[in-house]
Scaffold this active site. Structure first.
Site, short mmCIF file in Angstrom:
data_model
loop_
_atom_site.label_atom_id
_atom_site.label_comp_id
_atom_site.label_asym_id
_atom_site.label_seq_id
_atom_site.Cartn_x
_atom_site.Cartn_y
_atom_site.Cartn_z
N ALA A 4 -4.32 -2.33 1.34
CA ALA A 4 -4.19 -3.10 -0.20
C ALA A 4 -2.99 -2.85 -0.53
O ALA A 4 -2.52 -3.68 -1.51
CB ALA A 4 -5.14 -2.93 -0.80
N TYR A 5 -2.07 -2.05 -0.06
CA TYR A 5 -0.72 -1.52 -0.75
C TYR A 5 0.51 -2.57 0.02
O TYR A 5 1.63 -2.15 0.08
CB TYR A 5 -0.41 -0.08 -0.50
CG TYR A 5 -1.25 0.82 -1.00
CD1 TYR A 5 -2.05 0.31 -2.12
CD2 TYR A 5 -1.19 2.17 -1.04
CE1 TYR A 5 -3.04 1.29 -3.02
CE2 TYR A 5 -2.00 2.99 -1.69
CZ TYR A 5 -2.98 2.53 -2.65
OH TYR A 5 -3.92 3.44 -3.25
N GLY A 6 -0.08 -3.80 0.23
CA GLY A 6 1.17 -4.55 0.84
C GLY A 6 1.47 -4.15 2.14
O GLY A 6 0.66 -3.88 2.90
#
Length: 277
Positions: A68-70
């Site tokens: 979810a951290y790109g």
């Protein structure tokens, strides 16, 4: 140079040894939908490489990332080539981030897919720690397939330990019953999860702290809020490491110097207490 090397400690009974500060990497992969007090540009590869080298020189060995951290995992993989044994890599499962929004999947199929994808992105054949990125409905998440799947992946040797990054006391306690580690919010503003830390201490489970400085917001108040924040964090003996998400070299150094000073004073105090009179 100040270093945290001498303050590395076991993370519960996971078999992992971690630095008291870990480097959070959300800011190297994502600048949308983040809860920091001001906006920022993603650093270049050269800047990230320098930050990683600085962290290592300061005695930090824990890196915290997530799907979810790109682009965080994709960027870290190539930059960590040849350094695998020097880092404890923690990633997550459960949360995905696309087109500016998060969505969640805690099924067995997605959990296995997520871990295998993280291994590929990070260019490694095992992850040291995998945490479940909860959506806040902690007990429902823990009743899903994600924890049994992580247990199976641990038995297969793809991960060394697993745990839970939740938002409730009940979730944290349940997660520690069946897992190795919990990531909790523990700072000057939020201390409701203290029972999770207490349980971890009495059952030799790992604790990682998120939002130790309230995602940067705590730096806006008080005479020395950074020191006060870290003093609280490390006042509880269950804490293995606090994750800090800075991409600013000066802030990283300041945090390390502050924590090293706090831990040194604690050692001196405990030593004086132990000396016979």
């Amino acid at each position: 140079m100040t270093s945290l090397q001498q303050y590395h400690r076991p993370l519960g009974s996971t078999g992992l040894t971690v630095s008291p500060l870990g480097l959070g990497t959300v800011k190297i992969g994502r600048n949308q939908g983040v809860k920091y007090p001001s906006g920022f540009e993603l650093p270049t590869d050269q800047q990230v490489r320098g930050l990683l080298a600085q962290a290592r020189d300061l005695g930090i060995n824990l890196l915290d990332t997530a799907p979810a951290y790109g682009l965080s995992e994709q960027r870290l993989g190539p930059l960590l080539q040849g350094q695998r044994q020097e880092w404890v890599l923690c990633s997550k499962v459960g949360e995905e981030f696309d087109n500016g929004e998060s969505w969640f999947d805690f099924s067995a199929r997605h959990t296995r897919h997520s871990v295998q994808r993280s291994l590929q992105r990070l260019q490694t054949d095992y992850l040291d720690l995998v945490l479940v990125h909860s959506n806040g409905d902690d007990l429902t998440v823990l009743a899903d397939e994600v924890y049994p799947t992580l247990q199976q992946l641990k038995q297969e040797g793809l991960i060394r330990a697993f745990g839970f990054s939740g938002k409730t006391v009940a979730g944290g306690l349940q997660a520690l019953e069946d897992g190795d580690c919990a990531m909790v919010t523990w700072n000057l503003r939020e201390q409701t999860e203290r029972p999770v830390l207490d349980f971890a201490l009495s059952h030799n489970k790992g604790i990682l702290v998120k939002k130790a400085l309230a995602s940067g917001h705590i730096c806006l108040e008080g005479e020395d809020p950074v020191r006060s924040g870290f003093e609280l964090v490390f006042s509880h003996p269950a804490v293995g490491s606090a994750i800090i998400g800075t991409i600013t070299p000066a802030h990283l150094t300041q945090n390390v110097v502050t924590v090293a000073n706090i831990l040194q004073q604690a050692d001196t105090h405990s030593g004086s207490q132990a000396r016979p009179r």
